[in-house]
Design an enzyme around this catalytic site. Sequence first.
Site, PDB file in Angstrom:
ATOM      1  N   ASP A 214     -60.000  48.381 -18.159  1.00 40.71           N
ATOM      2  CA  ASP A 214     -58.757  48.140 -17.433  1.00 40.71           C
ATOM      3  C   ASP A 214     -57.960  47.025 -18.130  1.00 40.71           C
ATOM      4  OD1 ASP A 214     -57.442  48.842 -14.610  1.00 40.71           O
ATOM      5  OD2 ASP A 214     -57.411  46.672 -14.767  1.00 40.71           O
ATOM      6  N   ARG A 215     -57.592  45.940 -17.428  1.00 42.62           N
ATOM      7  CA  ARG A 215     -56.826  44.865 -18.057  1.00 42.62           C
ATOM      8  C   ARG A 215     -57.577  44.304 -19.254  1.00 42.62           C
ATOM      9  NH1 ARG A 215     -52.377  46.452 -16.459  1.00 42.62           N
ATOM     10  NH2 ARG A 215     -51.346  44.480 -16.955  1.00 42.62           N
TER      11      ARG A 215
ATOM     12  N   HIS B   2     -62.669  55.175 -11.575  1.00 46.53           N
ATOM     13  CA  HIS B   2     -62.136  54.154 -12.474  1.00 46.53           C
ATOM     14  C   HIS B   2     -63.181  53.151 -12.940  1.00 46.53           C
ATOM     15  CE1 HIS B   2     -59.238  51.411 -14.213  1.00 46.53           C
ATOM     16  NE2 HIS B   2     -59.477  50.478 -13.303  1.00 46.53           N
TER      17      HIS B   2
END
Length: 292
Positions: free
Chosen positions: A105-106, A272
């Site tokens: 993710d980030r 996710h």
Amino acid sequence: MLFPGFEQKRVNGAGAEINVRVGGKGPALLLLHGYPQTHAMWHRIAPKLAEDFTVVCADLRGYGDSSKPATLPDHSSYSKRATATDMAAVMTALGFDTFRLAGHDRGGRVSHRLALDYPDRVEKLAVLDIVPTRTLFETVNQQVATGYYHWFFLIQPFDMPERMIGADPEFYFRKKTGQWSGAGHKFDDEVLAEYLRCFRDPATIHASCEDYRAAATIDLEHDRADQDKRVRCPMLVLWGEKGLMHKAYDVLGTWRDKVSGSLEGHAVPSGHFLPEEAPDETYAALRRFFVS
């Protein structure tokens, strides 16, 4: 205990003090988390990876127990370049000139920037469940905007999103992560308590908004300026087959023109949160890639 045998340290980055856990032996492997989590997201696979590597799990600046630098009008203090520079400094301080790198993710966006800005230091790169930032902004459609509405909510000017999230941060955290998880997934009680402890902090809520504001402004400037740069090291892309990225994109295809070295990747059976929803499959893919 989430990280048995790991040592917790605070290490100076490049304008932020970074909270890390370090364990294992062998070549260095840096693991970076995503929103709205902390380094604790790696708890199911880091101890196993530590059998082959010296594993460093870090909280990004603004998240977890890392410091929260003052914000700037151009959001540069939370740019991926600033955060990547932290991590380069941390690895230097820990005695590692080069290292393997994985980001979710980030953390995947920070990892991409780190590989571009410090190509001689990153030996191999893995990114989990992301497409490039510019690609998402330039191709967003109704499906993506609906599933990733937070990209456009968090970038609103201070302090509208901060106030709305801060009114009930636990509700927001549970609702947001629940939307991204595969059906039936629940975080372990101990790790959920850790996530909530950190996310309830108003400084964390603000810093995470700044992270997204940077993505929509200065990060895009950096990406456009470096549009001809390529990741030189071997790269692995993993994504969840139950997640939005799999449904909306040819995930591996979005990275083909970002890499000059080898590129490989595949979906894993998760939503996710790959390292927590499909830890065995994620561990196996990362170990094979980083050991080979």
